[in-house]
Design an enzyme around this catalytic site. Structure first.
Site, PDB file in Angstrom:
ATOM      1  N   ASP A 174       0.881  -1.158   0.000  1.00 34.10           N
ATOM      2  CA  ASP A 174       0.000   0.000   0.000  1.00 34.10           C
ATOM      3  C   ASP A 174       0.923   1.212   0.000  1.00 34.10           C
ATOM      4  O   ASP A 174       1.669   1.439   0.973  1.00 34.10           O
ATOM      5  CB  ASP A 174      -0.869   0.027   1.257  1.00 34.10           C
ATOM      6  CG  ASP A 174      -1.998  -0.980   1.223  1.00 34.10           C
ATOM      7  OD1 ASP A 174      -1.997  -1.853   0.340  1.00 34.10           O
ATOM      8  OD2 ASP A 174      -2.889  -0.902   2.098  1.00 34.10           O
ATOM      9  N   HIS A 230       4.740  -7.343   0.245  1.00 32.01           N
ATOM     10  CA  HIS A 230       4.353  -8.609  -0.357  1.00 32.01           C
ATOM     11  C   HIS A 230       5.065  -8.824  -1.688  1.00 32.01           C
ATOM     12  O   HIS A 230       5.650  -7.898  -2.252  1.00 32.01           O
ATOM     13  CB  HIS A 230       2.831  -8.626  -0.554  1.00 32.01           C
ATOM     14  CG  HIS A 230       2.070  -8.469   0.741  1.00 32.01           C
ATOM     15  ND1 HIS A 230       1.335  -9.484   1.294  1.00 32.01           N
ATOM     16  CD2 HIS A 230       1.939  -7.414   1.591  1.00 32.01           C
ATOM     17  CE1 HIS A 230       0.787  -9.064   2.433  1.00 32.01           C
ATOM     18  NE2 HIS A 230       1.135  -7.806   2.621  1.00 32.01           N
ATOM     19  N   SER A 317       8.838   4.439   4.767  1.00 30.88           N
ATOM     20  CA  SER A 317       9.759   3.460   4.202  1.00 30.88           C
ATOM     21  C   SER A 317       9.439   3.282   2.728  1.00 30.88           C
ATOM     22  O   SER A 317       8.423   3.773   2.247  1.00 30.88           O
ATOM     23  CB  SER A 317       9.665   2.138   4.959  1.00 30.88           C
ATOM     24  OG  SER A 317       8.330   1.876   5.346  1.00 30.88           O
TER      25      SER A 317
END
Length: 357
Positions: A174, A230, A317
């Protein structure tokens, strides 16, 4: 007054305009003394609305609505970003400053691992309007702020687009995404660090050569985002390498300065061997106030798209995903937005590209 002059110099394109900055548009000296700080905060904190420049305004494109919006950010953060990162080689690159950033990162990590930090969770949720209906655990289960920060989502919350079709690469996080067909394009538009190179980013000359002429995508996670990352492709984890480094912010203002944020920050490089996309490098870049990159996969793990690989502890990040030459054709909207220095909001599992036809 020396401090005011120094700050005014920082925000003015021409140092000779300092006097006009402090007195311009004010009727009297007394009025200027009362009102100069309003103009100061506006100029330092916001700058001019110009995509791709070193201002503190971050423009995002919403794929779902087609709207261009501005990222929600506290004014004191905007102010700090401009004062610290605006300009050429800045003091933030000194060894002393880097030690301070490392110390702050470690200290903040310890703070958010303390049980007392849990009281900050409700205000964080409210400020960022975080959707709690998709969070796996109830709020009272989070005993520290960090536990909430790297929260898990309910199964099925982030399914991959085109289920069962491994030729569709998907977003690994996301995030706010930029995509470029070549590294050269990325450095022209987005990554301005004068020392940036794939060789430095990956920390291996021989390894980097296999990505020569390849495509690059950047996925920037803001503090309010879901912070587990992911797999963007189906494949097998071939290698995991941690590279020690600094903790500069990954805010676009810093990325668009001469500081090589991606090549200087602490990072973990994951290599995935994919039948559909060849070797894919996923570089997990730590940032200011992110002291930990935690891996939940190991070498030899077999991954499907959207399978979890790890998570970041508190802060902003970034993931930098590199594909080999002619391995992927990014979606046109992502390329167009990136060419205009506008990031695109994406979620884990969203379609980002396919092998060239």
């Amino acid at each position: 007054m020396d401090i005011v002059t120094h700050v005014a110099t920082c925000v003015a394109n021409d140092w000779t305009t300092v006097g006009r900055f402090l007195m311009g548009n004010f009727f009297t000296e007394a009025y200027a003394q009362r009102r100069w700080f309003v103009k100061l905060v506006r100029n330092v904190g916001y700058g001019k609305y110009s995509p791709g420049k070193d201002n503190a305004n971050i423009f995002l494109h919403e794929r779902s609505t087609g709207r261009t919006i501005e990222e929600h950010m506290s004014v004191y953060i905007r102010l700090g970003m401009r004062l610290v990162y605006k300009g050429m080689r800045t003091g933030i690159q000194s060894k002393a400053a880097q030690k301070i950033l490392t110390h702050l990162t470690s200290r903040q990590g310890r703070r958010f691992d303390s049980r007392s930090s849990a009281r900050e969770i409700p205000a964080f949720i409210k400020f960022h309007n975080i959707q709690m209906d998709e969070v796996l655990e109830p709020l009272f289960n989070f005993k520290t702020f960090n536990q909430f920060f790297y929260r898990k989502l309910k199964p099925g919350s982030r399914p991959p687009d085109s289920p069962g079709n491994p030729t569709v690469a998907v977003s690994p996080a996301d995030s706010r995404m930029t995509a470029f067909e070549t590294v050269g394009e990325a450095t022209k538009v987005w990554i301005k660090g004068i020392d940036f190179s794939i060789k430095k980013l990956l920390g291996n000359d021989e390894y980097a050569s296999s990505y020569e002429g390849g495509s690059l995508s950047v996925f920037r996670l803001a503090p309010q985002d879901y912070h587990r990352f992911h797999s963007p492709v189906d494949g097998v984890v071939k290698n995991i390498k941690h590279i020690s480094g600094q903790y500069f912010t990954v805010n676009p203002m810093a990325i668009r300065t001469t500081i090589d944020v991606f090549g200087e920050n602490a990072r973990t490089v994951i290599t995935i061997v994919s039948k559909e996309f060849g070797n894919v490098a996923v570089v997990c870049v730590g940032a200011m106030l992110v002291g930990s990159i935690i891996m939940t996969v190991k070498v030899g793990s077999r991954l499907s798209r959207t399978d979890e690989m790890g998570y970041f502890a508190f802060g902003g990040s970034t993931l930098v995903v590199i594909f080999q030459k002619e391995a992927i054709s990014f979606d046109h909207d992502l390329l167009n937005n990136s060419d205009n220095a506008v990031e695109t909001l994406v979620h884990v599992g969203n379609h980002i590209g396919s092998p060239p036809q």
